[in-house]
Design an enzyme around this catalytic site. Sequence first.
Site, PDB file in Angstrom:
ATOM      1  N   CYS A  90       0.850  -1.194   0.000  1.00 22.63           N
ATOM      2  CA  CYS A  90       0.000   0.000   0.000  1.00 22.63           C
ATOM      3  C   CYS A  90       0.876   1.231   0.000  1.00 22.63           C
ATOM      4  CB  CYS A  90      -0.912   0.018   1.228  1.00 22.63           C
ATOM      5  SG  CYS A  90      -1.926   1.505   1.343  1.00 22.63           S
ATOM      6  N   GLU A 128      -5.234  -8.478  -1.464  1.00 25.49           N
ATOM      7  CA  GLU A 128      -5.126  -8.581  -0.009  1.00 25.49           C
ATOM      8  C   GLU A 128      -4.203  -7.498   0.497  1.00 25.49           C
ATOM      9  OE1 GLU A 128      -2.875 -10.679   3.541  1.00 25.49           O
ATOM     10  OE2 GLU A 128      -2.193  -9.647   1.743  1.00 25.49           O
ATOM     11  N   ARG A 179      -5.029 -12.671  12.422  1.00 32.09           N
ATOM     12  CA  ARG A 179      -4.383 -11.970  11.316  1.00 32.09           C
ATOM     13  C   ARG A 179      -5.457 -11.285  10.475  1.00 32.09           C
ATOM     14  NH1 ARG A 179       0.674 -12.357   9.395  1.00 32.09           N
ATOM     15  NH2 ARG A 179       1.121 -11.634   7.285  1.00 32.09           N
ATOM     16  N   ARG A 181      -6.942  -9.182   7.853  1.00 31.52           N
ATOM     17  CA  ARG A 181      -6.511  -8.619   6.579  1.00 31.52           C
ATOM     18  C   ARG A 181      -7.736  -8.219   5.766  1.00 31.52           C
ATOM     19  NH1 ARG A 181      -2.534  -8.420   8.983  1.00 31.52           N
ATOM     20  NH2 ARG A 181      -0.394  -8.922   8.361  1.00 31.52           N
TER      21      ARG A 181
END
Length: 460
Positions: A90, A128, A179, A181
Site C-alpha cells: 500500500c 489482499e 491476522r 486482513r
Amino acid sequence: MSSAPQPAFTYADLFAGIGGFHAMLEHGGGHCVYVSEIDAKARDTYARNWIDPLPESSRPQVNTDITTATPAAGDVDVPAHDVLAAGFPCQPFSKSGMQRGMDEARGALFWNIARVLEDRKPAVVLLENVRNIAGPRHRHEWEVIIATLRELGYRVSDRPTLFSPHLLPPELGGTPQVRDRVFIVGTYIGPARVAAELAAGLKPEPVVPRAPVNGWDADDWRTEWILDDDSTITDLARYQLTDAEREWIDVWDDLVARHRRATGSKLPGFPLWTDHWVTESSLDPFELGAMPAWRRTILTKNARFYDEHRKVINAWFAAHPQFESFPASRRKLEWQARELESLWETVMHFRPSGIRAKAPTYLPALVAITQTSIYGPRARRLTPHEAARLQGLPLEFTFGDQKDPASYKQVGNGVAVGAAWHVFRTHVEQNAADLPSRLVESVLGASRTPETAVSSTRPR
C-alpha cells in the site's frame, strides 16, 4: 500425440511472496501462468516450493519487477488468465487535484495491477492488504482503489471484507493466528453494467463478515496443533531458550506463584512495570498531570498494585537480587494468560515493551521481524517451518538452507492460505452466474478443507 489437459482456470500471482495465494488457488484447481515478486530471496523460496517441482512445460512465466511488465502504453507482458491475485504493497496516492480512478492510481504499485486488469480483464481479481488500508488514515487511497476497479469493469464492494484465519475452524483451513486482513474481491462484468448496477442502488456487500464460521469458538484453538515434533527439528537448540531467557521466565514465574498463593487469583492484566513499583502517595501529581493519559494510568495502577501486595513483592525482590540486572524490557510483564498458573504453560513474546504471556490458544499475527512466539511447554520458539504452518502452508513447505531471519520475514509478509481460500470460494459461489462455468465448477468442487489445513495433522 495427445495434448495436455487444459486446467479448469489459470491465474497470475503478483507481489507473490512465498506463495500463499498459489497454495489456495492450486487447491481450487487453478494453474499458475505468471508470477511476479521483486524480492530475490522470497522469489527463490516460491520457486523452490511451487515452480521447480513442475515439468518445464508447465512452469509459469517469472517476472522480477511488475513495473517492467506494465508500460503506460502498449500491451502488458502478462499472459491471459482467469484470476489475478495480488498481496500488493500500500503506497500513498497523490492528492494533487483530488483526481480519482486510473489517473490518480498512477505512481503507486496498485496502478500496475490496474494496467494488467485493463489489458487482460480476468474474470476475478483478488487483492489482499493490511487492515489499515480501509481505515480513516487511508480513506482517500481506498476510494481510489474502489473507483479504479469499477472504472475497469469490476463489481466490487466499497466496504472492506475483513477476515482472520483464527475465525475459521481447522476443517475449513483455519489456523491459530489472529491476522486481520482486508480482501478486495471483484468480478468482471464490464464498466457499463457496473455503472448501471450502481445507479440502481445494487451495491455488493463484503464477501464474508468478520465473524466465527460455523459456530467455531476461537478459544478452542491449540497452538500445539501447528508444532512439529521436537525430534524432527534440525538444530533444535537454535530455537530453545537460552539460560538467560529461562532465568527471566523462572524469576517472573516465582512472582506468579507467590501472588496466587497469597491472593488465590491471577496477576492483573495491565502491564507490570517493576521499575515503577512505589507507593501511590509518593507519586508526584504534577509529573503525572504532564504525562499522556495512558502512561499516567499505568503508573497509577502499578503503584496501587505495589501498595496492595507490598509484602509479597518485597519478599520476591529479596529472593531474586539478580532481577535488578535484567534488561529493562525484561523487568516488565503483561499477563494475558487468564487463569493459567505458570508462565511455562503460556505462549510468550519477548517484546521491546516487556514480556507478554497469553494462553496457548491462537497466536498474534506473524510480522516481518524476528519477534517469534515462544511456546512455554516446550521452552522454545516457533521454527520458520511452524510459522509457515501458521500461515496454512503445507507440511512439505521448505525454506531450504535459507537463514532464519529471512524466512521469518517472508512468512510475516505472507498471505494466510485458509482465510484467502474462504473468501475466494465464497465470492465464486456468490458470483457463479457471472463467472466462467469451468472456474465455478472447479472451485466449488474442491474440498472445503485446503490440503494445507491444520485439521489434517492435529490430534483427534
